[in-house]
Design a protein around this motif. Structure first.
Motif, PDB file in Angstrom:
ATOM      1  N   MET A 149       0.798  -1.218   0.000  1.00  0.00           N
ATOM      2  CA  MET A 149       0.000   0.000   0.000  1.00  0.00           C
ATOM      3  C   MET A 149       0.832   1.269   0.000  1.00  0.00           C
ATOM      4  SD  MET A 149      -3.205  -0.711  -0.263  1.00  0.00           S
ATOM      5  CE  MET A 149      -4.093   0.721   0.375  1.00  0.00           C
ATOM      6  N   GLN A 150       2.119   1.159   0.331  1.00  0.00           N
ATOM      7  CA  GLN A 150       2.980   2.336   0.351  1.00  0.00           C
ATOM      8  C   GLN A 150       3.260   2.801  -1.073  1.00  0.00           C
ATOM      9  OE1 GLN A 150       4.426   4.187   3.022  1.00  0.00           O
ATOM     10  NE2 GLN A 150       4.847   5.517   1.289  1.00  0.00           N
ATOM     11  N   GLU A 151       3.061   4.104  -1.345  1.00  0.00           N
ATOM     12  CA  GLU A 151       3.349   4.622  -2.672  1.00  0.00           C
ATOM     13  C   GLU A 151       4.846   4.609  -2.960  1.00  0.00           C
ATOM     14  OE1 GLU A 151       1.488   8.493  -2.787  1.00  0.00           O
ATOM     15  OE2 GLU A 151      -0.418   7.633  -3.435  1.00  0.00           O
ATOM     16  N   PRO A 152       5.232   4.219  -4.185  1.00  0.00           N
ATOM     17  CA  PRO A 152       4.379   3.701  -5.241  1.00  0.00           C
ATOM     18  C   PRO A 152       3.896   2.295  -4.892  1.00  0.00           C
ATOM     19  CG  PRO A 152       6.654   3.503  -5.898  1.00  0.00           C
ATOM     20  CD  PRO A 152       6.647   4.252  -4.602  1.00  0.00           C
ATOM     21  N   ARG A 153       2.597   2.084  -5.019  1.00  0.00           N
ATOM     22  CA  ARG A 153       2.023   0.805  -4.653  1.00  0.00           C
ATOM     23  C   ARG A 153       2.460  -0.298  -5.613  1.00  0.00           C
ATOM     24  NH1 ARG A 153      -4.209   2.465  -2.964  1.00  0.00           N
ATOM     25  NH2 ARG A 153      -3.649   3.516  -1.003  1.00  0.00           N
ATOM     26  N   GLY A 154       2.203  -1.541  -5.205  1.00  0.00           N
ATOM     27  CA  GLY A 154       2.562  -2.648  -6.074  1.00  0.00           C
ATOM     28  C   GLY A 154       2.361  -3.986  -5.403  1.00  0.00           C
ATOM     29  N   PRO A 155       2.562  -5.080  -6.146  1.00  0.00           N
ATOM     30  CA  PRO A 155       2.358  -6.421  -5.594  1.00  0.00           C
ATOM     31  C   PRO A 155       3.510  -6.852  -4.691  1.00  0.00           C
ATOM     32  CG  PRO A 155       3.080  -6.563  -7.875  1.00  0.00           C
ATOM     33  CD  PRO A 155       2.881  -5.102  -7.584  1.00  0.00           C
ATOM     34  N   VAL A 156       3.202  -7.736  -3.759  1.00  0.00           N
ATOM     35  CA  VAL A 156       4.188  -8.370  -2.891  1.00  0.00           C
ATOM     36  C   VAL A 156       3.921  -9.869  -2.907  1.00  0.00           C
ATOM     37  CG1 VAL A 156       4.529  -6.369  -1.399  1.00  0.00           C
ATOM     38  CG2 VAL A 156       2.710  -7.985  -0.873  1.00  0.00           C
ATOM     39  N   PHE A 157       4.885 -10.660  -2.423  1.00  0.00           N
ATOM     40  CA  PHE A 157       4.781 -12.118  -2.556  1.00  0.00           C
ATOM     41  C   PHE A 157       5.162 -12.788  -1.244  1.00  0.00           C
ATOM     42  CE2 PHE A 157       6.625 -16.278  -3.545  1.00  0.00           C
ATOM     43  CZ  PHE A 157       5.605 -16.845  -4.310  1.00  0.00           C
ATOM     44  N   GLU A 170       0.062 -16.242  17.549  1.00  0.00           N
ATOM     45  CA  GLU A 170      -0.515 -15.229  18.425  1.00  0.00           C
ATOM     46  C   GLU A 170      -1.248 -14.185  17.596  1.00  0.00           C
ATOM     47  OE1 GLU A 170       2.558 -13.533  20.750  1.00  0.00           O
ATOM     48  OE2 GLU A 170       3.018 -15.380  21.852  1.00  0.00           O
ATOM     49  N   LEU A 171      -2.363 -13.687  18.126  1.00  0.00           N
ATOM     50  CA  LEU A 171      -3.108 -12.635  17.443  1.00  0.00           C
ATOM     51  C   LEU A 171      -2.252 -11.383  17.309  1.00  0.00           C
ATOM     52  CD1 LEU A 171      -6.623 -12.988  19.125  1.00  0.00           C
ATOM     53  CD2 LEU A 171      -6.008 -13.596  16.773  1.00  0.00           C
ATOM     54  N   LEU A 172      -2.474 -10.657  16.212  1.00  0.00           N
ATOM     55  CA  LEU A 172      -1.717  -9.442  15.950  1.00  0.00           C
ATOM     56  C   LEU A 172      -2.524  -8.211  16.315  1.00  0.00           C
ATOM     57  CD1 LEU A 172      -0.146 -10.110  12.418  1.00  0.00           C
ATOM     58  CD2 LEU A 172       0.975 -10.245  14.637  1.00  0.00           C
ATOM     59  N   ALA A 173      -1.878  -7.244  16.902  1.00  0.00           N
ATOM     60  CA  ALA A 173      -2.526  -5.958  17.129  1.00  0.00           C
ATOM     61  C   ALA A 173      -2.510  -5.168  15.823  1.00  0.00           C
ATOM     62  CB  ALA A 173      -1.802  -5.182  18.217  1.00  0.00           C
ATOM     63  N   ALA A 174      -3.592  -4.455  15.546  1.00  0.00           N
ATOM     64  CA  ALA A 174      -3.684  -3.663  14.323  1.00  0.00           C
ATOM     65  C   ALA A 174      -2.686  -2.512  14.370  1.00  0.00           C
ATOM     66  CB  ALA A 174      -5.103  -3.118  14.142  1.00  0.00           C
ATOM     67  N   THR A 175      -2.032  -2.268  13.250  1.00  0.00           N
ATOM     68  CA  THR A 175      -1.107  -1.130  13.138  1.00  0.00           C
ATOM     69  C   THR A 175      -1.496  -0.289  11.932  1.00  0.00           C
ATOM     70  OG1 THR A 175       0.440  -2.414  11.786  1.00  0.00           O
ATOM     71  CG2 THR A 175       0.796  -2.409  14.167  1.00  0.00           C
ATOM     72  N   GLU A 176      -1.204   0.992  12.017  1.00  0.00           N
ATOM     73  CA  GLU A 176      -1.457   1.899  10.901  1.00  0.00           C
ATOM     74  C   GLU A 176      -0.135   2.473  10.419  1.00  0.00           C
ATOM     75  OE1 GLU A 176      -4.341   4.881  11.697  1.00  0.00           O
ATOM     76  OE2 GLU A 176      -5.880   3.464  12.356  1.00  0.00           O
ATOM     77  N   VAL A 177       0.015   2.518   9.105  1.00  0.00           N
ATOM     78  CA  VAL A 177       1.225   3.050   8.489  1.00  0.00           C
ATOM     79  C   VAL A 177       0.809   4.100   7.466  1.00  0.00           C
ATOM     80  CG1 VAL A 177       3.261   2.535   7.093  1.00  0.00           C
ATOM     81  CG2 VAL A 177       2.480   0.886   8.830  1.00  0.00           C
ATOM     82  N   THR A 178       1.407   5.266   7.514  1.00  0.00           N
ATOM     83  CA  THR A 178       1.110   6.301   6.533  1.00  0.00           C
ATOM     84  C   THR A 178       1.633   5.862   5.172  1.00  0.00           C
ATOM     85  OG1 THR A 178       1.243   8.034   8.192  1.00  0.00           O
ATOM     86  CG2 THR A 178       1.479   8.712   5.895  1.00  0.00           C
ATOM     87  N   THR A 179       0.775   5.908   4.167  1.00  0.00           N
ATOM     88  CA  THR A 179       1.158   5.409   2.840  1.00  0.00           C
ATOM     89  C   THR A 179       1.363   6.525   1.828  1.00  0.00           C
ATOM     90  OG1 THR A 179      -1.179   5.131   2.189  1.00  0.00           O
ATOM     91  CG2 THR A 179      -0.078   3.255   3.229  1.00  0.00           C
ATOM     92  N   ARG A 211      -5.006   7.527 -10.179  1.00  0.00           N
ATOM     93  CA  ARG A 211      -4.887   6.596  -9.056  1.00  0.00           C
ATOM     94  C   ARG A 211      -4.865   7.335  -7.727  1.00  0.00           C
ATOM     95  NH1 ARG A 211      -1.054   3.806 -11.238  1.00  0.00           N
ATOM     96  NH2 ARG A 211      -2.534   2.368 -12.202  1.00  0.00           N
ATOM     97  N   ALA A 212      -4.305   8.533  -7.714  1.00  0.00           N
ATOM     98  CA  ALA A 212      -4.231   9.323  -6.481  1.00  0.00           C
ATOM     99  C   ALA A 212      -5.508  10.113  -6.202  1.00  0.00           C
ATOM    100  CB  ALA A 212      -3.044  10.286  -6.561  1.00  0.00           C
ATOM    101  N   VAL A 313       9.184  14.327  -5.774  1.00  0.00           N
ATOM    102  CA  VAL A 313       8.644  13.039  -5.378  1.00  0.00           C
ATOM    103  C   VAL A 313       7.645  13.216  -4.236  1.00  0.00           C
ATOM    104  CG1 VAL A 313       9.191  10.749  -4.474  1.00  0.00           C
ATOM    105  CG2 VAL A 313      10.736  11.851  -6.110  1.00  0.00           C
ATOM    106  N   GLY A 314       6.478  12.607  -4.394  1.00  0.00           N
ATOM    107  CA  GLY A 314       5.456  12.643  -3.354  1.00  0.00           C
ATOM    108  C   GLY A 314       4.098  12.300  -3.928  1.00  0.00           C
ATOM    109  N   ASN A 315       3.114  12.257  -3.060  1.00  0.00           N
ATOM    110  CA  ASN A 315       1.753  11.946  -3.482  1.00  0.00           C
ATOM    111  C   ASN A 315       1.253  12.996  -4.475  1.00  0.00           C
ATOM    112  OD1 ASN A 315      -1.397  12.570  -2.741  1.00  0.00           O
ATOM    113  ND2 ASN A 315      -0.970  10.383  -2.842  1.00  0.00           N
TER     114      ASN A 315
END
Length: 527
Positions: A149-157, A170-179, A211-212, A313-315
């Motif tokens: 989800m981080q710009e530039p977005r793209g696939p991961v494997f 173990e259950l994961l706590a939700a985290t937020e990351v600025t994209t 896209r933005a 470079v930026g959004n």
């Protein structure tokens, strides 16, 4: 109380990330993932792995969210690689998982094992991993999501051994990351000052702008500067209304022609696109004499090879918002008013039918909010001339040049936009790469109209051959496609279809298909 398993934690994570659809083709090493499949999740079946990735790509692009993909081990990932490459070029956030053989027998080179699983999808994913322990799988998927989800977005494997799903976790706590990152203020101020002093600026817009979500900002900027607006070469989205008085047309992927079309402009501002994408070797300058280049792009790698000028470079949306605010502080220069493009002469209803008439008729019958997913490269210049797009999010195509994306992507777009009509505009050669998408459309009951432009050949290759020294009478091997029957193909998968060769019948056939609220196919025979 039963132990919490990797599978439990992964589905809990997916639920928290709003990824309740899994685009997949089943394989043995993936089966444990789907035991006790949650009732609030959706399994979207594709009959071939390239179709799976194409559907997920269309869904992620049209929804703006990441999509989950599940593939079979090495062979399945190999089948999907063409559309993984396209997803990488499309900047599509996909979390691609693939099955792997059980950890205990991997040293014995077992059947269906991927011996170098993390290397197979490279270099066309942003990140690739096979977690060291089963307990690390959920954390790896959480990290994969944020990278995608981080710009530039793209696939991961992420490669996941078959026996990991039953292991405790173990259950994961939700985290937020600025994209999204805001462009540097000083660079935006310099661009604003340059635009304010320009007498004849031009804008070049690309897919990252749409896209933005920066459609409105692009219009405001063009109108405030009286800038002519061109579409970047090979752009995969519509980023400016093609009926606007400032719209200047499409740049080709050829250096000399780009310079020719931009001649007379003293400043070129490229927003959301490379500067520039070329298809054939060229020579000479990248810009006309006296022109200065500025670029706003969300990808530092793209910015790094921009041949001249200033890259920021930026959004894209944040950058344009800041630029508009800065422009309000600068008195504009006296500007030369750009001339409006001459309207295109309407195509005649000739027999055999022209591709121009087919595109013009589709433009006449579709609503502006209908979405077109295109993969007809031989007819793309004709589409650009006769089928204008005027709304954000109304057009998608592949940024890679690889075939087999359009039909499954139309299915994914229709899933993401259930209240809009979707048109898959596909060439006859392209349609043979992933026709299994028709089956998925039928099983899902989606309102898609597949319009097959059948000229009996790979027209794009024949048209491009002179660039490689072919003469007018030379045969381009392997480009003739006689004997294809797309109506019969569609009917074999439960989709009604009609073949049209008479221009007088085309509008009625398209209107009937678009009104059906179910999958339909219209095969249009053109010369």
């Amino acid at each position: 109380m039963p132990a919490i398993t990797v599978r439990d934690v992964v589905f809990d994570l997916m639920r928290s990330l709003d990824m309740s659809a899994v685009f997949a083709n089943p394989g043995s090493t993936e089966l444990p993932m789907f035991r006790d499949f949650p009732a609030d999740f959706r399994y979207v079946l594709g009959l071939q792995e390239a179709v799976v990735v194409g559907m997920a790509d269309g869904y992620a692009q049209a929804s703006g969210k990441a999509a989950m993909v599940n593939l079979h081990s090495a062979a399945g990932v190999g089948n999907a690689m063409g559309n993984i490459f396209t997803a990488f070029r499309n900047r599509t956030p996909l979390i691609i998982t693939a099955g792997q053989q059980a950890r205990s027998i991997l040293p014995l080179d077992p059947f269906l094992a991927a011996s170098q699983a993390t290397e197979l999808a490279k270099p066309y994913v942003k990140w690739s991993i096979e977690p060291a322990r089963a307990a690390d799988v959920p954390r790896a998927l959480a990290r994969a999501y944020h990278i995608a989800m981080q710009e530039p977005r793209g696939p991961v494997f992420v490669s996941i051994p078959v026996d990991d799903w039953e292991q405790p976790a173990e259950l994961l706590a939700a985290t937020e990351v600025t994209t999204r990152s805001r462009p540097e203020a000083g660079a935006i101020a310099s661009l604003a000052a340059a635009l304010a002093s320009s007498r004849r600026p031009a804008m070049v817009v690309g897919a990252e702008l749409d896209r933005a979500g920066a459609w409105d900002e692009a219009i405001r900027l063009a109108e405030s500067c009286h800038a002519r607006v061109f579409v970047a070469p090979m752009s995969s989205r519509c980023s400016f209304p093609e009926d606007h008085r400032l719209f200047a047309g499409f740049l080709p992927a050829m250096r000399e022609k780009i310079v020719q079309l931009l001649a007379g402009h003293d400043l070129v501002f490229v927003a959301g696109a490379p500067a520039f994408t070329y298809h054939v070797e060229g020579s000479g300058p990248h810009l006309p004499p006296g022109a200065t280049l500025y670029q706003l792009i969300d990808d530092p790698m793209t910015a790094s090879w921009t041949p001249q000028g200033s890259a920021i470079v930026g959004n894209i949306r944040l950058g344009l918002q800041d630029l508009l605010a800065q422009m309000a502080q600068h008195p504009p220069a006296t500007r030369l008013q750009p001339a409006r493009r001459e309207p295109r002469t309407r195509a005649a209803p000739e027999t055999p039918m022209s591709a121009a008439f087919a595109m013009q008729t589709l433009a006449d019958v579709r609503a502006a909010e209908d979405i077109v997913v295109e993969e007809a490269p031989g007819s793309r210049p004709t589409m650009q001339a006769y089928l204008p797009f005027t709304r954000p999010g109304s057009f998608y195509t592949m940024a890679s040049g690889g075939l087999g994306y359009g039909m499954p992507a139309a299915v994914g777009v229709a899933l993401a936009r259930p209240h809009q009509r979707v048109i898959g505009l596909i060439g006859d050669g392209s349609a043979m790469y992933s026709p299994q998408a028709i089956y998925s459309a039928v099983q899902l009951g989606l309102p898609i109209t597949f319009v097959i432009i059948n000229n009996g050949r790979y027209a794009a290759l024949q048209d491009f051959a002179p660039a490689f020294g072919f003469g007018a009478d030379d045969v381009v091997q392997g480009t003739e496609l006689p004997g294809l029957d797309f109506v019969a193909l569609a009917q074999s998968m439960g989709c009604q279809g009609v073949r049209v060769s008479d221009p007088a019948e085309l509008a009625g056939a398209l209107q009937a298909a678009l009104s059906a609220n179910a999958p339909r196919l219209v095969e249009v025979l053109v010369r």
